[in-house]
Write a protein that holds these residues in place. Structure first.
Motif: not given
Ligand code: UDP
Length: 251
Positions: A118-120, A200-202, A223-225, A230-232
């Motif tokens: 997962g993740g970018a 993974f981002d963290i 804090y996330r907001l 864009w999560r609003w």
């Molecule tokens: N993501 C991904 N593939 C996708 C859509 C999202 O790997 O097709 C990843 C995105 O890069 C991010 C994570 O999924 O790392 C979503 O994080 P978020 O904090 O939004 O997760 P949630 O709040 O839904 O648990």
């Protein structure tokens, strides 16, 4: 080969939050580590208010949550709901439980291999590097980003089936990661599978967690907001959850 570890513990106590289960344990890491060590297949769900509201409109997600072996109270809304029903419990943030599992997997080394999905592109790979610096004994068997082609997806499934990792962390966001795990967990029946959202981002250092005092005051969502305005729209689920919870409690 089985990893070494403590005996399997009893089935956890279960509570219902707006029609969904949440499991109540004093030590989630220990309970789950025990199953991980013994190769007992487990799907871990990190329940929060947003996911609860999503599940109302998404029957498959609701079913997956009901069928999973462990649902942890990840969000502050869930904890407040439990408190109003007379259950004083602490939050179990999914990211912290995943970290505890990685630490336990590192103790078991090659007999408890780990997979990150997962993740970018590049993010989970950076997270792997950072973890390997902290835990050199951690056996990371593979890493795949979350934006792969259909062909690479087939390859990923083939790799999982062949290598049989014991801990599979999936960061695709809710509900994509829960649906993906439910569809593919048969590939590695002895594994612990956990949807970890943006962890993974963290771990890669691209985002940070809320300061502890915000978390202690149930304000991590604020804090996330601030970090991701864009999560609003998604976060409108929080007042929705609060209203539903209060209506149910009054009834
Ligand atoms: N993501 C991904 N593939 C996708 C859509 C999202 O790997 O097709 C990843 C995105 O890069 C991010 C994570 O999924 O790392 C979503 O994080 P978020 O904090 O939004 O997760 P949630 O709040 O839904 O648990």
């Amino acid at each position: 080969m089985l990893c070494k570890g403590p005996a399997v513990l009893e089935a956890p106590e279960q509570f219902t939050v707006l029609g969904l289960p949440v499991h109540l344990l004093n030590d989630y890491g220990n309970w789950l580590g025990s199953r991980l060590s013994q190769g007992i297949g487990t799907h871990v769900i990190t329940l929060n208010a947003e996911m609860t509201i999503q599940a109302e409109r998404h029957e498959t997600l609701a079913q997956i949550i009901r069928q999973s072996e462990l649902v942890i109270p990840d969000g502050a809304g869930i904890i407040l709901y439990l408190r109003l029903r007379g259950q004083r419990r602490r939050r179990c943030p999914g990211i912290e439980l995943a970290e505890s599992l990685l630490q336990q997997a590192a103790q078991w080394g090659a007999s408890c291999p780990v997979f990150f999905y997962g993740g970018a592109p590049g993010v989970a790979a950076q997270a792997v590097k950072n973890w390997q610096e902290q835990l050199p004994q951690l056996a990371i068997q593979g890493v795949t980003d979350g934006y792969i082609s259909e062909e690479a997806q087939q390859e990923l499934q083939h790799t999982l089936q062949k290598k049989q990792p014991r801990l599979i962390l999936v960061g695709l966001g809710v509900p994509r990661q829960e649906l993906w795990i439910a569809q593919h967990r048969h590939l590695c029946p002895q594994a612990t599978w956990m949807g970890i959202g943006g962890s993974f981002d963290i771990w890669a250092g691209n985002k940070s967690r809320a300061p502890a005092w915000l978390g202690d005051n149930h304000l991590e969502w604020l804090y996330r907001l601030y970090q991701e305005p864009w999560r609003w729209r998604r976060m409108m689920a929080l007042p929705h959850f609060a209203l539903k919870a209060l209506a149910q409690l009054r009834a």
